[in-house]
Design an enzyme around this catalytic site. Structure first.
Site, short mmCIF file in Angstrom:
data_model
loop_
_atom_site.label_atom_id
_atom_site.label_comp_id
_atom_site.label_asym_id
_atom_site.label_seq_id
_atom_site.Cartn_x
_atom_site.Cartn_y
_atom_site.Cartn_z
N LYS A 1 9.68 -3.29 -5.00
CA LYS A 1 9.70 -2.02 -6.18
C LYS A 1 9.99 -2.91 -7.57
CE LYS A 1 9.38 2.51 -4.10
NZ LYS A 1 9.21 2.48 -3.14
N GLU B 1 10.74 8.93 -12.34
CA GLU B 1 11.05 9.99 -11.38
C GLU B 1 11.16 9.03 -10.57
OE1 GLU B 1 8.00 8.74 -11.59
OE2 GLU B 1 7.60 7.97 -9.75
N SER C 1 7.33 -4.60 2.89
CA SER C 1 7.93 -4.72 1.91
C SER C 1 9.02 -4.22 1.08
CB SER C 1 6.59 -3.21 1.54
OG SER C 1 7.18 -2.44 2.79
C1 LIG Z 1 8.47 2.85 -1.83
C2 LIG Z 1 8.10 1.87 -0.77
C3 LIG Z 1 6.52 1.67 -0.02
C4 LIG Z 1 5.60 2.16 -0.87
O1 LIG Z 1 5.29 2.23 -1.72
P1 LIG Z 1 3.85 1.58 -2.49
O2 LIG Z 1 3.59 1.78 -3.68
O3 LIG Z 1 2.63 1.56 -1.11
O4 LIG Z 1 4.19 0.42 -1.80
C5 LIG Z 1 6.93 0.88 0.83
N1 LIG Z 1 7.70 0.11 1.15
C6 LIG Z 1 8.68 0.16 0.74
C7 LIG Z 1 9.74 -0.82 1.56
C8 LIG Z 1 8.96 1.18 -0.49
O5 LIG Z 1 10.36 1.46 -0.76
#
Ligand SMILES: *Cc1c(COP(=O)(O)O)cnc(C)c1O
Length: 397
Positions: free
Chosen positions: A89, A111, A377
């Site tokens: 993020k 948000e 992610s």
């Molecule tokens: C917020 C988040 C997501 C989901 O958001 P995307 O916009 O689909 O990437 C996925 N993995 C993590 C670790 C997150 O914090």
């Protein structure tokens, strides 16, 4: 780029900017300027410098030997979990605060649902000494106290949204209201590839650093810059968009996303938008979403707060419809199992969101020489209580 947004903000049938007239000026300014700003040397230099020296990029591309043996394929893990603040993020919030500064904005709003995007936004506002207001559903404020306290420590004002279900959708409405009232000095940092044009394209470009790095890192390690598969989880779809971006026009690379099915895509407790949704307008964008026959949003459910969203970015609706990418549903239980397996085999505790991508390894069939890139992610620190509960349950069974 066949899968790029057109000048009206559409990916095929999806996207656009279905905004109230009062928001037109804000969106128009951003739409007219974002590409020039992002192409300028000063933006590119600042962005590259902060990604390297503040975020810690490039994030490693790690050959996962034991996971590869287990699934009989060549599996590489892109370590977005090692970024500052623990997920992908931050790539987006760093980029957007720089764009906001180029636009001369003095105040940031955002948000947040689970608080992850709020923390990433409050972080970059502290970094630049810019005022930050984060809207968060009142129910979420109670559920996600550690992130609320992080945002406050970082200097942000956290404003609970008391309308509707008091969750993410209501926080988004409050943020939009704020932006309409403060069009001159405020930039709204949206946290995924969702919302009106140009947000989906702007966020995808900022996150595309993920696939840009994967290409040269893979070339270094295997001699070829294209993998056979790229796998990522999809909430709004920003980490997946970033991981897919530079492979979109290379049909040899199979792109696969996982949606959170919750208790099952055939139950009411689900967040599997593409499996269960239909086209409609959500947050000013025409996209696939979970809605009733008369167009009311259905409350989504997933064990993972970051995937608990009733829509999906318009790019993904387009990739789904044109079949450029495939999307599978992964249940809470499958994601938990995948999180424990990755931890035991590689010593990496993933975020619950990311575990949804690793659960795909159970559903897909690979050839032994297939090169599979997994986008990890985020890290699992924030999900420890869920993992601890799961271990306690297993013991008492
Ligand atoms: C917020 C988040 C997501 C989901 O958001 P995307 O916009 O689909 O990437 C996925 N993995 C993590 C670790 C997150 O914090």
């Amino acid at each position: 780029m066949k899968y790029n947004v057109n000048d009206k903000g559409f990916y095929g049938d999806f996207g656009g900017a279905f905004i109230p007239e009062m928001m037109y000026q804000n969106i128009k300014e951003l739409k007219e300027k974002y590409l020039d700003i992002m192409a300028s040397d000063s933006f590119k230099n600042e962005f590259a410098d902060l990604l390297k020296n503040y975020v810690g990029r490039p994030s490693p591309l790690y050959f996962a030997k034991r996971l590869s043996e287990h699934y009989n394929a060549k599996i590489y893990i892109k370590r977005e979990d090692l970024n500052h603040t623990g997920s992908h993020k931050i790539n987006n919030t760093i980029g957007q605060i720089l764009i906001a500064r180029h636009l001369g904005k003095k105040r940031i709003i955002a948000e947040t649902g689970a608080g992850q995007h709020g923390v990433a936004t409050a972080t970059v506002c502290a970094l630049f000494g810019i005022k930050c207001v984060v809207y968060m559903g009142a129910v979420d404020v109670k559920r996600q106290m550690p992130n609320v306290l992080r945002m406050k420590m970082l200097g942000a004002d956290v404003i609970p949204a008391e309308s509707g279900n008091k969750t993410l959708k209501d926080a988004t409405n409050e943020a939009l209201r704020d932006w309409i009232n403060n069009p001159i000095d405020t930039h709204y940092i949206i946290g995924s590839v969702v919302g009106p044009h140009p947000y989906p394209d702007m966020v995808a470009r900022l996150q595309s650093v993920i696939s840009e790095e994967i290409k040269w890192q893979l070339k270094e390690q295997t001699g070829s810059e294209s993998p056979d598969y790229v796998l990522a989880c999809v909430g709004g779809g920003s980490n997946a968009a970033g991981a897919f971006y530079h492979f979109l026009d290379n049909d040899k690379v199979k792109l696969i996303g996982s949606e959170a099915a919750g208790l099952g895509a055939d139950t009411k407790e689900t967040a599997a938008t593409l499996a269960t949704g239909t086209p409609g307008v959500l947050h000013s964008s025409l996209t696939m979403l979970m809605q009733t026959d008369d167009g009311q949003i259905i409350e989504p459910y997933s064990i993972s707060a970051g995937l608990d969203y009733p829509g999906i970015g318009p790019l993904h609706s387009h990739l789904f419809k044109t079949r450029r990418a495939s999307y599978y549903s992964v249940t809470d239980k499958e994601a938990l199992d995948a999180a424990f397996k990755l931890t035991k085999l590689e010593g990496i505790i993933p975020a619950l969101e990311s575990a949804h991508a690793f659960a795909l390894l159970e559903q897909l069939k690979f050839k032994p020489n297939n090169v599979v890139v997994m986008n990890l992610s985020g890290r699992g620190d924030k999900d420890m209580q869920t993992y601890i509960d799961q271990m306690t349950n297993e013991q008492t069974k």
